[in-house]
Design a protein around this motif. Structure first.
Motif, PDB file in Angstrom:
ATOM      1  N   CYS A  37       0.644  -1.124   0.215  1.00  0.00           N
ATOM      2  CA  CYS A  37      -0.340   0.224   0.433  1.00  0.00           C
ATOM      3  C   CYS A  37       0.865   1.539   0.275  1.00  0.00           C
ATOM      4  O   CYS A  37       0.262   2.294  -0.709  1.00  0.00           O
ATOM      5  CB  CYS A  37      -1.258   0.014   1.410  1.00  0.00           C
ATOM      6  SG  CYS A  37      -2.245  -1.142   1.265  1.00  0.00           S
ATOM      7  N   GLU A  38       1.767   1.312   0.526  1.00  0.00           N
ATOM      8  CA  GLU A  38       2.569   2.829   0.258  1.00  0.00           C
ATOM      9  C   GLU A  38       3.451   2.954  -0.687  1.00  0.00           C
ATOM     10  O   GLU A  38       3.654   3.700  -0.911  1.00  0.00           O
ATOM     11  CB  GLU A  38       3.773   2.136   1.927  1.00  0.00           C
ATOM     12  CG  GLU A  38       4.834   3.311   2.124  1.00  0.00           C
ATOM     13  CD  GLU A  38       5.690   3.347   3.232  1.00  0.00           C
ATOM     14  OE1 GLU A  38       7.166   3.393   3.121  1.00  0.00           O
ATOM     15  OE2 GLU A  38       5.078   2.456   4.035  1.00  0.00           O
ATOM     16  N   LYS A  39       3.700   2.302  -1.393  1.00  0.00           N
ATOM     17  CA  LYS A  39       4.737   2.033  -2.841  1.00  0.00           C
ATOM     18  C   LYS A  39       3.887   2.482  -3.543  1.00  0.00           C
ATOM     19  O   LYS A  39       3.633   3.354  -4.401  1.00  0.00           O
ATOM     20  CB  LYS A  39       5.442   0.429  -2.649  1.00  0.00           C
ATOM     21  CG  LYS A  39       6.823   0.512  -2.312  1.00  0.00           C
ATOM     22  CD  LYS A  39       6.943  -0.863  -2.795  1.00  0.00           C
ATOM     23  CE  LYS A  39       8.841  -1.493  -2.088  1.00  0.00           C
ATOM     24  NZ  LYS A  39       9.506  -2.040  -1.894  1.00  0.00           N
ATOM     25  N   ASN A  40       1.777   1.761  -3.581  1.00  0.00           N
ATOM     26  CA  ASN A  40       1.187   2.086  -4.354  1.00  0.00           C
ATOM     27  C   ASN A  40       1.096   3.526  -4.167  1.00  0.00           C
ATOM     28  O   ASN A  40       1.282   4.341  -5.013  1.00  0.00           O
ATOM     29  CB  ASN A  40       0.362   1.282  -4.035  1.00  0.00           C
ATOM     30  CG  ASN A  40       0.343  -0.519  -4.340  1.00  0.00           C
ATOM     31  OD1 ASN A  40       1.919  -0.146  -5.747  1.00  0.00           O
ATOM     32  ND2 ASN A  40      -0.579  -0.806  -4.345  1.00  0.00           N
ATOM     33  N   MET A  41       1.108   4.257  -2.585  1.00  0.00           N
ATOM     34  CA  MET A  41       0.277   5.292  -2.459  1.00  0.00           C
ATOM     35  C   MET A  41       2.438   6.477  -3.205  1.00  0.00           C
ATOM     36  O   MET A  41       2.042   7.396  -4.109  1.00  0.00           O
ATOM     37  CB  MET A  41       0.567   5.638  -1.417  1.00  0.00           C
ATOM     38  CG  MET A  41      -0.828   5.224  -0.837  1.00  0.00           C
ATOM     39  SD  MET A  41      -2.122   6.011  -1.833  1.00  0.00           S
ATOM     40  CE  MET A  41      -2.351   7.827  -0.619  1.00  0.00           C
ATOM     41  N   LYS A  42       3.234   6.366  -3.098  1.00  0.00           N
ATOM     42  CA  LYS A  42       4.157   6.508  -3.706  1.00  0.00           C
ATOM     43  C   LYS A  42       4.207   6.721  -4.803  1.00  0.00           C
ATOM     44  O   LYS A  42       4.529   8.001  -5.702  1.00  0.00           O
ATOM     45  CB  LYS A  42       5.464   5.956  -2.750  1.00  0.00           C
ATOM     46  CG  LYS A  42       6.902   6.711  -3.244  1.00  0.00           C
ATOM     47  CD  LYS A  42       8.448   5.765  -2.925  1.00  0.00           C
ATOM     48  CE  LYS A  42       9.360   6.430  -2.920  1.00  0.00           C
ATOM     49  NZ  LYS A  42       9.587   8.168  -4.153  1.00  0.00           N
ATOM     50  N   PHE A  43       4.024   5.479  -5.560  1.00  0.00           N
ATOM     51  CA  PHE A  43       3.988   5.606  -6.501  1.00  0.00           C
ATOM     52  C   PHE A  43       3.119   6.717  -7.560  1.00  0.00           C
ATOM     53  O   PHE A  43       3.400   7.843  -8.443  1.00  0.00           O
ATOM     54  CB  PHE A  43       3.656   4.238  -7.690  1.00  0.00           C
ATOM     55  CG  PHE A  43       3.563   4.346  -9.335  1.00  0.00           C
ATOM     56  CD1 PHE A  43       4.034   4.784  -9.993  1.00  0.00           C
ATOM     57  CD2 PHE A  43       1.954   3.976  -9.474  1.00  0.00           C
ATOM     58  CE1 PHE A  43       4.013   4.447 -11.546  1.00  0.00           C
ATOM     59  CE2 PHE A  43       1.779   4.131 -10.889  1.00  0.00           C
ATOM     60  CZ  PHE A  43       3.279   4.058 -11.726  1.00  0.00           C
ATOM     61  N   LEU A  44       1.938   6.786  -6.828  1.00  0.00           N
ATOM     62  CA  LEU A  44       0.446   7.756  -7.285  1.00  0.00           C
ATOM     63  C   LEU A  44       1.256   8.517  -7.134  1.00  0.00           C
ATOM     64  O   LEU A  44       0.755   9.687  -8.081  1.00  0.00           O
ATOM     65  CB  LEU A  44      -0.605   7.022  -6.781  1.00  0.00           C
ATOM     66  CG  LEU A  44      -0.976   6.011  -6.805  1.00  0.00           C
ATOM     67  CD1 LEU A  44      -2.509   5.673  -6.270  1.00  0.00           C
ATOM     68  CD2 LEU A  44      -1.828   6.207  -8.327  1.00  0.00           C
ATOM     69  N   MET A  45       2.072   9.255  -5.957  1.00  0.00           N
ATOM     70  CA  MET A  45       2.486  10.652  -5.765  1.00  0.00           C
ATOM     71  C   MET A  45       3.416  11.241  -6.308  1.00  0.00           C
ATOM     72  O   MET A  45       3.486  12.287  -7.269  1.00  0.00           O
ATOM     73  CB  MET A  45       2.982  11.067  -4.451  1.00  0.00           C
ATOM     74  CG  MET A  45       1.951  10.617  -3.270  1.00  0.00           C
ATOM     75  SD  MET A  45       0.895  12.844  -3.381  1.00  0.00           S
ATOM     76  CE  MET A  45       1.469  13.402  -2.810  1.00  0.00           C
ATOM     77  N   ASP A  46       4.344  10.673  -6.858  1.00  0.00           N
ATOM     78  CA  ASP A  46       5.495  10.927  -8.239  1.00  0.00           C
ATOM     79  C   ASP A  46       5.169  11.054  -8.686  1.00  0.00           C
ATOM     80  O   ASP A  46       5.278  11.532 -10.602  1.00  0.00           O
ATOM     81  CB  ASP A  46       6.858   9.476  -8.082  1.00  0.00           C
ATOM     82  CG  ASP A  46       7.195   9.576  -6.644  1.00  0.00           C
ATOM     83  OD1 ASP A  46       7.164  10.199  -6.002  1.00  0.00           O
ATOM     84  OD2 ASP A  46       8.180   8.307  -6.117  1.00  0.00           O
ATOM     85  N   LYS A  47       3.436   9.740  -9.685  1.00  0.00           N
ATOM     86  CA  LYS A  47       3.285  10.867 -11.143  1.00  0.00           C
ATOM     87  C   LYS A  47       2.442  11.727 -11.246  1.00  0.00           C
ATOM     88  O   LYS A  47       2.427  12.053 -12.195  1.00  0.00           O
ATOM     89  CB  LYS A  47       2.265   8.828 -11.225  1.00  0.00           C
ATOM     90  CG  LYS A  47       1.407   9.474 -12.161  1.00  0.00           C
ATOM     91  CD  LYS A  47       0.039   8.256 -12.618  1.00  0.00           C
ATOM     92  CE  LYS A  47       0.198   7.750 -13.777  1.00  0.00           C
ATOM     93  NZ  LYS A  47      -1.368   6.666 -13.897  1.00  0.00           N
ATOM     94  N   HIS A  48       1.962  12.340 -10.395  1.00  0.00           N
ATOM     95  CA  HIS A  48       1.455  13.787  -9.951  1.00  0.00           C
ATOM     96  C   HIS A  48       2.591  14.727  -9.928  1.00  0.00           C
ATOM     97  O   HIS A  48       2.280  15.705 -11.226  1.00  0.00           O
ATOM     98  CB  HIS A  48       0.450  13.311  -8.698  1.00  0.00           C
ATOM     99  CG  HIS A  48      -0.909  13.019  -8.765  1.00  0.00           C
ATOM    100  ND1 HIS A  48      -1.112  13.450 -10.906  1.00  0.00           N
ATOM    101  CD2 HIS A  48      -1.537  11.655  -8.405  1.00  0.00           C
ATOM    102  CE1 HIS A  48      -2.353  12.498 -10.567  1.00  0.00           C
ATOM    103  NE2 HIS A  48      -2.678  11.527  -9.308  1.00  0.00           N
ATOM    104  N   VAL A  49       3.508  14.618  -9.242  1.00  0.00           N
ATOM    105  CA  VAL A  49       4.255  15.540  -8.954  1.00  0.00           C
ATOM    106  C   VAL A  49       5.714  15.866 -10.320  1.00  0.00           C
ATOM    107  O   VAL A  49       5.489  17.123 -10.582  1.00  0.00           O
ATOM    108  CB  VAL A  49       5.896  14.685  -7.473  1.00  0.00           C
ATOM    109  CG1 VAL A  49       6.424  15.783  -7.746  1.00  0.00           C
ATOM    110  CG2 VAL A  49       4.372  15.063  -6.612  1.00  0.00           C
TER     111      VAL A  49
END
Length: 135
Positions: A37-49
């Protein structure tokens, strides 16, 4: 080279029933579930950033001040003065530098770095106190 694969049957047939999140967290070990879950959230944040539109937005936000102030060069003063630290152009340059160092430099798409660096260079040229802050 040619690769040949032999088709094999899966050991278990896929399950057709949908498992709820509650049940998923019970089946999968808790630490593994939280890590995924943590890695998925980081991926989504990086995708937007690292989105090109976001880069363009920040570059335009910082670049607006470049065109407004190109005719006047700020004098070099001591940055310990309170009014110097609250200077709006200094704040914009700090935002640009932080975005450049913390976000843009880590992006896999390096196309925007050169254009953003030109904007920052121009801002440093017209606002010498920001050079003092940067050093």
């Amino acid at each position: 080279y040619l690769l040949f694969y032999e088709r094999c049957q899966p050991e278990q047939q896929p399950v057709d029933t949908i498992i709820s999140r509650q049940q998923q967290s019970l089946v999968v070990p808790k630490d593994l579930y939280l890590q995924v879950c943590e890695k998925n959230m980081k991926f989504l944040m990086d995708k937007h950033v690292f989105d090109k539109d976001y880069l363009s937005f920040v570059q335009n936000l910082v670049g607006i001040h470049r065109s407004k102030n190109m005719t006047q060069i700020a004098p070099v003063d001591d940055l310990t003065k309170i009014e110097q630290l609250s200077d709006p152009l200094l704040k914009v340059i700090q935002l640009g530098i932080l975005f450049f160092v913390k976000t843009l430099a880590h992006s896999s798409d390096k196309k925007g770095i050169a254009d953003f660096a030109v904007v920052l260079r121009d801002l440093f040229f017209i606002h010498l106190p920001s050079c003092q802050w940067f050093i």
